[in-house]
Design a protein around this motif. Structure first.
Motif, PDB file in Angstrom:
ATOM      1  N   ILE A 172       9.194  -6.053 -48.836  1.00  0.00           N
ATOM      2  CA  ILE A 172       9.334  -7.029 -49.909  1.00  0.00           C
ATOM      3  C   ILE A 172      10.307  -6.494 -50.947  1.00  0.00           C
ATOM      4  CG2 ILE A 172       8.143  -8.242 -51.786  1.00  0.00           C
ATOM      5  CD1 ILE A 172       5.585  -8.049 -50.144  1.00  0.00           C
ATOM      6  N   ASP A 173      11.201  -7.332 -51.425  1.00  0.00           N
ATOM      7  CA  ASP A 173      12.047  -6.984 -52.561  1.00  0.00           C
ATOM      8  C   ASP A 173      11.414  -7.593 -53.804  1.00  0.00           C
ATOM      9  OD1 ASP A 173      13.933  -6.568 -54.513  1.00  0.00           O
ATOM     10  OD2 ASP A 173      15.645  -7.097 -53.238  1.00  0.00           O
ATOM     11  N   PRO A 174      10.806  -6.774 -54.671  1.00  0.00           N
ATOM     12  CA  PRO A 174      10.101  -7.337 -55.832  1.00  0.00           C
ATOM     13  C   PRO A 174      11.008  -8.074 -56.805  1.00  0.00           C
ATOM     14  CG  PRO A 174      10.262  -4.943 -56.008  1.00  0.00           C
ATOM     15  CD  PRO A 174      10.740  -5.309 -54.631  1.00  0.00           C
ATOM     16  N   ASP A 175      12.322  -7.861 -56.700  1.00  0.00           N
ATOM     17  CA  ASP A 175      13.263  -8.546 -57.594  1.00  0.00           C
ATOM     18  C   ASP A 175      13.743  -9.870 -57.024  1.00  0.00           C
ATOM     19  OD1 ASP A 175      13.158  -6.415 -59.413  1.00  0.00           O
ATOM     20  OD2 ASP A 175      14.691  -5.319 -58.296  1.00  0.00           O
ATOM     21  N   GLU A 176      13.360 -10.192 -55.788  1.00  0.00           N
ATOM     22  CA  GLU A 176      13.854 -11.413 -55.150  1.00  0.00           C
ATOM     23  C   GLU A 176      12.730 -12.187 -54.476  1.00  0.00           C
ATOM     24  OE1 GLU A 176      17.161 -10.902 -52.589  1.00  0.00           O
ATOM     25  OE2 GLU A 176      18.423  -9.955 -54.088  1.00  0.00           O
ATOM     26  N   LEU A 177      11.620 -12.355 -55.180  1.00  0.00           N
ATOM     27  CA  LEU A 177      10.531 -13.158 -54.638  1.00  0.00           C
ATOM     28  C   LEU A 177      10.968 -14.624 -54.583  1.00  0.00           C
ATOM     29  CD1 LEU A 177       7.385 -11.648 -56.428  1.00  0.00           C
ATOM     30  CD2 LEU A 177       8.353 -11.061 -54.203  1.00  0.00           C
ATOM     31  N   ALA A 178      10.555 -15.304 -53.527  1.00  0.00           N
ATOM     32  CA  ALA A 178      10.957 -16.698 -53.347  1.00  0.00           C
ATOM     33  C   ALA A 178      10.394 -17.577 -54.462  1.00  0.00           C
ATOM     34  CB  ALA A 178      10.480 -17.203 -51.991  1.00  0.00           C
ATOM     35  N   ASN A 179      11.195 -18.542 -54.910  1.00  0.00           N
ATOM     36  CA  ASN A 179      10.784 -19.481 -55.942  1.00  0.00           C
ATOM     37  C   ASN A 179      10.401 -20.809 -55.277  1.00  0.00           C
ATOM     38  OD1 ASN A 179      10.849 -21.566 -57.974  1.00  0.00           O
ATOM     39  ND2 ASN A 179      11.903 -20.121 -59.317  1.00  0.00           N
ATOM     40  N   PRO A 180       9.121 -21.215 -55.367  1.00  0.00           N
ATOM     41  CA  PRO A 180       8.698 -22.442 -54.681  1.00  0.00           C
ATOM     42  C   PRO A 180       9.395 -23.692 -55.185  1.00  0.00           C
ATOM     43  CG  PRO A 180       6.941 -21.605 -56.100  1.00  0.00           C
ATOM     44  CD  PRO A 180       7.988 -20.544 -56.042  1.00  0.00           C
TER      45      PRO A 180
END
Length: 248
Positions: free
Chosen positions: A153-161
């Motif tokens: 997981i990249d904590p800086d690029e979490l998907a935006n719903p």
């Protein structure tokens, strides 16, 4: 050649090659672009099947327009809602995993350092080097290191719903507009032919683009896409014709 010149040459050759796309967020952007192409593809196929089916039962322009617009709105809203729920669930899971990792780093830092060392060793790095790398990564950003190496997981690029929902809504709508306009704008005698040709051409383009984005063979992707759309239109047109002939 001196040692200094060799070192300089090594430094000059290190890092990303200028002709290779290594910039941050490339994978995320490609995934969004691929999702947009697939959303447009769904809009084309589902709306084309709907309006062609209705065209088999009636030549009323108002009926075709009503059915097409209803299908467009229902499909785009369904896609947006489904994407929002899916990405929200994914984001919740990622945030829960990051929260657990954050807690473990705070309560058992040594065990987490050993774990990171082991994970790096699994990549083929010697224990000594893996330990040194783990210590440096931990000192710089412990959570980020564990998120990327351990969790993927990249904590800086979490998907935006919300972004996902809007992207699906727009891409489906754009795709659905093509068969809708193709079926209502031409004269009655031309509607079916114009729609079929336009839809198959658009599906060919979607297959080509999706194959290019995934570095996959183009011909099979285009054939699958075109065949699926052609079958969908043929089946719905047959159903509409039968219903229209029976007076239902």
């Amino acid at each position: 050649m001196t040692d200094d010149s060799v070192a300089a040459e090594g430094r000059d050759g290190a890092g990303p090659h200028p002709d290779e796309p290594h910039h941050d967020g490339l994978s995320t952007r490609l995934n969004w672009l691929r999702a947009a192409v697939l959303g447009a593809n769904d809009g084309i196929v589902s709306t084309a099947g709907l309006v062609v089916g209705v065209a088999g039962a009636t030549d009323s322009r108002s009926a075709l327009l009503t059915a097409g617009l209803a299908g467009l709105m229902a499909g785009s809203l369904s896609m947006a809602a489904g994407e929002y729920v899916s990405v929200s669930t994914q984001r919740d899971s990622e945030q829960a995993a990051l929260a657990l990792e954050r807690e473990e780093l705070a309560t058992t830092p040594q065990a987490e350092l050993d774990e990171l060392t082991g994970l790096l060793q699994d990549l083929g790095i010697t224990h000594e080097l893996a330990r040194e790398v783990a210590e440096q990564l931990t000192a710089r950003d412990a959570l980020g290191a564990h998120a990327r190496v351990e969790l993927g997981i990249d904590p800086d690029e979490l998907a935006n719903p919300w972004h996902a929902a809007w992207a699906s809504f727009v891409s489906f709508t754009v795709g659905a507009l093509l068969p809708l306009l193709a079926i209502v704008l031409p004269p009655a005698d031309w509607r079916l032919g114009v729609t079929v040709v336009s839809v198959l051409a658009a599906l060919s383009a979607c297959g080509l683009i999706s194959a290019r984005l995934g570095n996959a063979p183009v011909r099979p992707a285009v054939i699958r896409n075109v065949a699926g759309g052609a079958i969908a239109m043929a089946v719905t047109y047959a159903v509409g014709t039968l219903l229209g002939a029976s007076g239902i």
